[in-house]
Scaffold this motif. Structure first.
Motif, short mmCIF file in Angstrom:
data_model
loop_
_atom_site.label_atom_id
_atom_site.label_comp_id
_atom_site.label_asym_id
_atom_site.label_seq_id
_atom_site.Cartn_x
_atom_site.Cartn_y
_atom_site.Cartn_z
N SER A 80 0.82 -1.22 0.00
CA SER A 80 0.00 0.00 0.00
C SER A 80 0.85 1.27 0.00
CB SER A 80 -0.94 0.01 1.21
OG SER A 80 -1.81 -1.08 1.19
N PRO A 81 1.74 1.44 -0.98
CA PRO A 81 2.57 2.65 -1.01
C PRO A 81 1.72 3.89 -1.29
CG PRO A 81 2.83 1.43 -3.05
CD PRO A 81 1.97 0.58 -2.14
N ASP A 82 2.29 5.03 -0.95
CA ASP A 82 1.63 6.31 -1.18
C ASP A 82 1.95 6.89 -2.55
OD1 ASP A 82 0.45 6.52 1.51
OD2 ASP A 82 2.55 6.58 2.13
N GLY A 83 2.91 6.32 -3.24
CA GLY A 83 3.31 6.77 -4.57
C GLY A 83 4.40 5.87 -5.11
N TYR A 84 4.94 6.23 -6.25
CA TYR A 84 6.00 5.46 -6.90
C TYR A 84 7.01 6.41 -7.54
CZ TYR A 84 3.34 1.13 -6.58
OH TYR A 84 2.68 0.03 -6.12
N SER A 85 8.26 5.99 -7.58
CA SER A 85 9.27 6.57 -8.46
C SER A 85 9.58 5.48 -9.48
CB SER A 85 10.54 6.97 -7.71
OG SER A 85 10.29 8.08 -6.88
N VAL A 86 9.46 5.81 -10.76
CA VAL A 86 9.67 4.85 -11.83
C VAL A 86 10.58 5.52 -12.85
CG1 VAL A 86 8.56 3.51 -13.67
CG2 VAL A 86 7.37 3.85 -11.49
N GLY A 87 11.69 4.88 -13.19
CA GLY A 87 12.55 5.53 -14.17
C GLY A 87 13.73 4.69 -14.63
N TRP A 88 14.27 5.14 -15.75
CA TRP A 88 15.44 4.54 -16.38
C TRP A 88 16.63 5.46 -16.14
CZ3 TRP A 88 14.33 0.09 -19.14
CH2 TRP A 88 13.02 -0.09 -19.59
N ASN A 89 17.74 4.94 -15.64
CA ASN A 89 19.01 5.66 -15.63
C ASN A 89 19.74 5.24 -16.89
OD1 ASN A 89 18.53 6.83 -13.10
ND2 ASN A 89 19.39 5.08 -12.04
N ASP A 111 5.95 8.39 4.98
CA ASP A 111 6.71 8.46 6.23
C ASP A 111 8.21 8.22 6.03
OD1 ASP A 111 6.58 5.73 5.68
OD2 ASP A 111 6.07 5.16 7.73
N GLU A 112 8.68 8.09 4.79
CA GLU A 112 10.12 7.90 4.57
C GLU A 112 10.82 9.26 4.61
OE1 GLU A 112 11.22 7.50 0.08
OE2 GLU A 112 9.35 6.39 0.37
N PRO A 113 12.07 9.31 5.03
CA PRO A 113 12.78 10.59 5.13
C PRO A 113 12.87 11.37 3.82
CG PRO A 113 13.97 8.91 6.34
CD PRO A 113 12.86 8.21 5.59
N PHE A 114 12.96 10.71 2.68
CA PHE A 114 13.08 11.40 1.41
C PHE A 114 11.76 11.46 0.65
CE2 PHE A 114 17.81 10.06 1.33
CZ PHE A 114 18.14 11.12 2.14
N ALA A 115 10.64 11.29 1.32
CA ALA A 115 9.34 11.38 0.66
C ALA A 115 9.23 12.72 -0.05
CB ALA A 115 8.21 11.22 1.67
N GLY A 116 8.67 12.70 -1.23
CA GLY A 116 8.51 13.93 -2.00
C GLY A 116 9.68 14.26 -2.90
N ARG A 117 10.79 13.56 -2.75
CA ARG A 117 11.96 13.78 -3.62
C ARG A 117 11.90 12.75 -4.74
NH1 ARG A 117 16.98 14.67 0.56
NH2 ARG A 117 15.95 16.26 1.82
N GLY A 118 11.42 13.16 -5.86
CA GLY A 118 11.31 12.26 -6.99
C GLY A 118 12.36 12.57 -8.03
N ILE A 119 12.12 12.14 -9.23
CA ILE A 119 13.06 12.31 -10.32
C ILE A 119 13.33 13.79 -10.59
CG2 ILE A 119 13.39 11.90 -12.80
CD1 ILE A 119 11.78 9.27 -12.36
N ARG A 120 12.31 14.63 -10.47
CA ARG A 120 12.48 16.06 -10.73
C ARG A 120 13.36 16.74 -9.69
NH1 ARG A 120 8.54 19.64 -12.89
NH2 ARG A 120 8.34 20.37 -10.75
N TYR A 121 13.61 16.09 -8.57
CA TYR A 121 14.45 16.66 -7.52
C TYR A 121 15.80 17.12 -8.08
CZ TYR A 121 17.15 16.86 -3.15
OH TYR A 121 17.95 17.26 -2.12
N LEU A 122 16.37 16.34 -8.98
CA LEU A 122 17.68 16.65 -9.55
C LEU A 122 17.69 17.95 -10.34
CD1 LEU A 122 18.64 13.10 -10.79
CD2 LEU A 122 19.51 14.27 -8.77
N ILE A 123 16.58 18.26 -11.01
CA ILE A 123 16.56 19.46 -11.84
C ILE A 123 16.19 20.70 -11.04
CG2 ILE A 123 16.12 18.18 -13.95
CD1 ILE A 123 13.20 19.12 -13.80
N LYS A 124 15.86 20.52 -9.78
CA LYS A 124 15.48 21.65 -8.94
C LYS A 124 16.57 22.04 -7.94
CE LYS A 124 10.55 21.08 -9.18
NZ LYS A 124 9.33 21.27 -8.44
N GLN A 125 17.71 21.38 -8.00
CA GLN A 125 18.79 21.64 -7.06
C GLN A 125 19.78 22.63 -7.66
OE1 GLN A 125 18.41 20.42 -3.94
NE2 GLN A 125 16.51 19.81 -4.95
#
Length: 131
Positions: A80-89, A111-125
């Motif tokens: 029962s996850p709250d969301g997913y990160s799905v991607g190709w490196n 409830d994970e420490p990095f919740a909300g940090r998805g793939i777009r996180y890299l382009i916002k830093q």
């Protein structure tokens, strides 16, 4: 295509690696040691050695999607996850360390420490800006 030194061409050589689902051209796999941080994380990989996502055939794309839907249904029921990160490196600069195409399927939890940090996180830093 087969690569002798590729871990995804030689799934059975790793006792921790489990094939959860498979279809004609792809597998959905999970590795026991990678379940310790985010439970349910897995990979969708083509059975034939393809260097990266850009080498996939039309059938491999279709079969990858089929397994992605099956994996989501399983993971939704089990965790029962709250969301997913799905991607190709892809490529070293893109974070690819094993050069056999693989799609990361990562259940995410609020409830994970990095919740909300998805793939777009890299382009916002700001610290990731090229000079």
């Amino acid at each position: 295509m087969y690569q002798e030194n590729c871990p995804y061409c030689n799934l059975h050589a790793d006792e921790e690696q489990q094939i959860i689902f498979e279809n004609e051209t792809c597998y959905f796999i999970q590795k026991e040691s990678e379940q310790q941080i985010l439970q349910g994380s897995g990979l969708i990989i083509p059975k034939k050695h393809k260097k990266d996502v850009f080498e996939l055939s039309d059938q491999e794309w279709k079969d990858s999607r089929e397994l992605l839907i099956a994996a989501k249904e399983l993971l939704d029921r089990k965790y029962s996850p709250d969301g997913y990160s799905v991607g190709w490196n892809t490529g070293r600069a893109g974070g690819q360390s094993i050069f056999h195409a693989h799609l990361h399927v990562i259940p995410r939890f609020k409830d994970e420490p990095f919740a909300g940090r998805g793939i777009r996180y890299l382009i916002k830093q700001e610290g990731n800006r090229r000079n």
